[in-house]
Design a protein around this motif. Structure first.
Motif, PDB file in Angstrom:
ATOM      1  N   GLU A  89       0.923  -1.577   0.037  1.00 49.12           N
ATOM      2  CA  GLU A  89      -0.082  -0.242  -0.196  1.00 49.12           C
ATOM      3  C   GLU A  89       1.121   1.643  -0.232  1.00 49.12           C
ATOM      4  N   GLU A  90       1.830   1.958   0.416  1.00 45.84           N
ATOM      5  CA  GLU A  90       3.228   2.304   0.690  1.00 45.84           C
ATOM      6  C   GLU A  90       3.318   2.496  -0.629  1.00 45.84           C
ATOM      7  N   SER A  91       4.058   1.547  -1.668  1.00 48.49           N
ATOM      8  CA  SER A  91       4.075   1.815  -2.568  1.00 48.49           C
ATOM      9  C   SER A  91       3.390   2.390  -4.053  1.00 48.49           C
ATOM     10  N   LEU A  92       1.830   2.077  -3.789  1.00 49.50           N
ATOM     11  CA  LEU A  92       0.709   2.301  -4.231  1.00 49.50           C
ATOM     12  C   LEU A  92       0.701   4.126  -4.598  1.00 49.50           C
ATOM     13  N   SER A  93       0.544   3.806  -3.266  1.00 52.21           N
ATOM     14  CA  SER A  93       0.284   5.388  -2.292  1.00 52.21           C
ATOM     15  C   SER A  93       1.713   6.293  -3.050  1.00 52.21           C
ATOM     16  N   THR A  94       2.660   5.527  -3.332  1.00 47.62           N
ATOM     17  CA  THR A  94       3.895   6.653  -3.710  1.00 47.62           C
ATOM     18  C   THR A  94       3.664   6.954  -5.628  1.00 47.62           C
ATOM     19  N   TYR A  95       2.679   5.811  -6.345  1.00 51.94           N
ATOM     20  CA  TYR A  95       3.156   6.106  -6.725  1.00 51.94           C
ATOM     21  C   TYR A  95       1.902   6.627  -7.899  1.00 51.94           C
ATOM     22  N   SER A  96       0.998   6.660  -6.534  1.00 52.16           N
ATOM     23  CA  SER A  96       0.013   7.565  -7.069  1.00 52.16           C
ATOM     24  C   SER A  96       0.016   9.022  -7.804  1.00 52.16           C
ATOM     25  N   GLN A  97       1.160   9.300  -7.218  1.00 51.21           N
ATOM     26  CA  GLN A  97       1.335  10.638  -7.201  1.00 51.21           C
ATOM     27  C   GLN A  97       1.756  10.963  -8.225  1.00 51.21           C
ATOM     28  N   VAL A  98       2.337   9.138  -9.576  1.00 50.10           N
ATOM     29  CA  VAL A  98       2.892  10.202 -10.344  1.00 50.10           C
ATOM     30  C   VAL A  98       2.112  10.310 -11.463  1.00 50.10           C
ATOM     31  N   PRO A  99       0.683  10.971 -12.318  1.00 50.41           N
ATOM     32  CA  PRO A  99       0.447  10.730 -13.513  1.00 50.41           C
ATOM     33  C   PRO A  99       0.192   9.537 -14.420  1.00 50.41           C
ATOM     34  N   VAL A 100       0.983   9.134 -15.351  1.00 52.34           N
ATOM     35  CA  VAL A 100       1.810   8.680 -16.043  1.00 52.34           C
ATOM     36  C   VAL A 100       0.974   7.295 -15.912  1.00 52.34           C
ATOM     37  N   ILE A 101       2.110   6.466 -14.584  1.00 49.30           N
ATOM     38  CA  ILE A 101       1.294   5.497 -13.612  1.00 49.30           C
ATOM     39  C   ILE A 101      -0.339   5.473 -14.013  1.00 49.30           C
ATOM     40  N   LYS A 102      -0.243   4.877 -14.797  1.00 43.94           N
ATOM     41  CA  LYS A 102      -1.704   4.387 -15.000  1.00 43.94           C
ATOM     42  C   LYS A 102      -2.266   2.245 -14.617  1.00 43.94           C
ATOM     43  N   GLY A 103      -1.298   1.595 -14.376  1.00 41.40           N
ATOM     44  CA  GLY A 103      -1.307   0.750 -13.884  1.00 41.40           C
ATOM     45  C   GLY A 103      -0.359  -0.719 -13.779  1.00 41.40           C
ATOM     46  N   PHE A 104      -0.673  -1.808 -13.225  1.00 41.51           N
ATOM     47  CA  PHE A 104       0.501  -2.714 -12.838  1.00 41.51           C
ATOM     48  C   PHE A 104       0.110  -4.362 -13.847  1.00 41.51           C
ATOM     49  N   ARG A 105       1.285  -4.570 -13.918  1.00 37.32           N
ATOM     50  CA  ARG A 105       1.595  -5.711 -14.336  1.00 37.32           C
ATOM     51  C   ARG A 105       2.769  -6.880 -13.705  1.00 37.32           C
ATOM     52  N   HIS A 106       2.268  -8.419 -13.626  1.00 40.57           N
ATOM     53  CA  HIS A 106       3.060  -8.780 -12.872  1.00 40.57           C
ATOM     54  C   HIS A 106       3.055 -10.063 -14.263  1.00 40.57           C
ATOM     55  N   ILE A 107       4.703 -10.330 -14.431  1.00 47.18           N
ATOM     56  CA  ILE A 107       4.679 -11.243 -15.683  1.00 47.18           C
ATOM     57  C   ILE A 107       3.759 -13.042 -15.322  1.00 47.18           C
ATOM     58  N   LEU A 108       3.211 -13.229 -14.616  1.00 43.98           N
ATOM     59  CA  LEU A 108       2.756 -14.426 -14.166  1.00 43.98           C
ATOM     60  C   LEU A 108       2.292 -15.607 -15.288  1.00 43.98           C
ATOM     61  N   GLN A 109       2.218 -15.406 -16.580  1.00 49.26           N
ATOM     62  CA  GLN A 109       3.470 -16.596 -17.067  1.00 49.26           C
ATOM     63  C   GLN A 109       3.796 -17.250 -17.203  1.00 49.26           C
ATOM     64  N   GLY A 110       4.797 -16.763 -16.154  1.00 52.52           N
ATOM     65  CA  GLY A 110       6.686 -17.233 -16.358  1.00 52.52           C
ATOM     66  C   GLY A 110       6.652 -18.367 -14.592  1.00 52.52           C
ATOM     67  N   GLU A 111       5.899 -17.623 -13.769  1.00 51.94           N
ATOM     68  CA  GLU A 111       5.577 -18.346 -12.663  1.00 51.94           C
ATOM     69  C   GLU A 111       5.062 -20.028 -12.811  1.00 51.94           C
ATOM     70  N   GLN A 112       6.079 -20.776 -11.724  1.00 50.56           N
ATOM     71  CA  GLN A 112       6.248 -21.806 -11.054  1.00 50.56           C
ATOM     72  C   GLN A 112       4.789 -22.571 -10.968  1.00 50.56           C
ATOM     73  N   GLN A 113       4.576 -21.936  -9.884  1.00 51.15           N
ATOM     74  CA  GLN A 113       2.666 -22.399  -9.504  1.00 51.15           C
ATOM     75  C   GLN A 113       1.734 -21.413 -10.451  1.00 51.15           C
ATOM     76  N   ARG A 114       0.726 -21.867 -10.779  1.00 45.53           N
ATOM     77  CA  ARG A 114       0.297 -21.950 -12.035  1.00 45.53           C
ATOM     78  C   ARG A 114      -0.865 -20.833 -11.434  1.00 45.53           C
ATOM     79  N   ASP A 115      -1.243 -20.915 -10.449  1.00 50.50           N
ATOM     80  CA  ASP A 115      -2.230 -20.074  -9.509  1.00 50.50           C
ATOM     81  C   ASP A 115      -2.118 -19.341  -8.999  1.00 50.50           C
TER      82      ASP A 115
END
Length: 276
Positions: A89-115
């Motif tokens: 939450e601290e990270s998201l709060s900080t990033y919310s002050q940067v208008p060009v950041i619209k969202g996030f992504r994690h490379i789930l396709q590469g995770e050994q734990q598929r779920d």
């Protein structure tokens, strides 16, 4: 008509960081920066783009933000942050002050734990995104689609978008199981889908536009033109062609659609989804 490329990347090539670039994609083992993309967008009458993370570090997000400060055609950034961190939450709060950041992504396709996306620590991170007005890009392989209805149903107010049609087996012509799973995901109205990344799921050297039509038709019928968006996946797409060839696939198909439907797909949906 305003055209927005909802999915592309920049990087300074590093053989360790970008080890996912295999020998069959050796052509993209080099730097790709905004000065490389700008003339390509202009040539293809594309007015802006969304830069998406390709590396899972905070430095990657900072790198993309810095590029957007220097190039105004970069309209938004989908960055990376550790959604499983106790300090998320601290990270998201900080990033919310940067208008060009619209969202996030994690490379789930590469995770050994598929779920991985259904694990409590991951779900906690996802649960906080809407509070800070962030979207979430779902990068998965076809086998992980079965987990997505549970994920997106938990957070009906969260904006989600499936990247690259969840990478169906285009090269092998496999469609039935993917079709069933993507249709189930599309029943959730908070989920969009990017028609992107298709050529790298096909035969890189011998694909034809017709190879993609059955998959695009499934997505359009499932999501409608109101929840799909154009993405090139540049420069990854260069492993299977050039930018003009990639955009021609969808421009040819959409010629038979109404002007409003074309505007939704090529620009308005991305603008609305990412709040560009």
């Amino acid at each position: 008509m305003i055209t927005i490329d909802s999915h592309q990347h920049f990087w300074k090539y590093d053989p360790v960081k970008h080890s996912w670039i295999g020998d069959e994609m050796a052509v993209i083992r080099k730097d790709f920066l905004p000065e490389d993309l700008a003339p390509v967008l202009q040539e293809n009458d594309v007015q802006g783009c969304v830069a998406v993370q390709a590396d899972q570090t905070a430095e990657e997000t900072d790198f993309l933000v810095a590029l957007s400060d220097q190039h105004d055609f970069i309209k938004g950034v989908v960055g990376w942050t550790d959604l499983q961190s106790p300090n998320i939450e601290e990270s998201l709060s900080t990033y919310s002050q940067v208008p060009v950041i619209k969202g996030f992504r994690h490379i789930l396709q590469g995770e050994q734990q598929r779920d991985r996306c259904l694990q409590p620590s991951f779900l906690k991170g996802i649960s906080l995104l809407d509070k800070y007005n962030f979207s979430y890009d779902i990068l998965i392989l076809q086998d992980q689609l079965r987990f997505i209805p549970e994920l997106v149903s938990r957070f009906p107010n969260q904006r989600f978008v499936i990247d690259h049609l969840a990478k169906p087996g285009i090269k092998a012509g496999e469609i039935s199981s993917w079709k069933k799973d993507i249709q189930l995901v599309a029943q959730h109205e908070n989920v969009y889908c990017k028609i992107s990344g298709m050529v790298t799921e096909a035969d890189l050297q011998n694909w034809k536009s017709e190879d993609f039509i059955p998959y695009i038709d499934v997505v359009l019928n499932a999501f409608s033109t109101k929840r799909v968006m154009y993405g090139s996946d540049w420069p990854v797409c260069l492993a299977g062609g050039n930018y003009t060839e990639v955009i021609h696939i969808v421009r040819s198909l959409f010629r038979s659609f109404t002007a409003n439907e074309q505007q939704l797909f090529f620009g308005k949906n991305a603008i609305d989804f990412y709040h560009l």
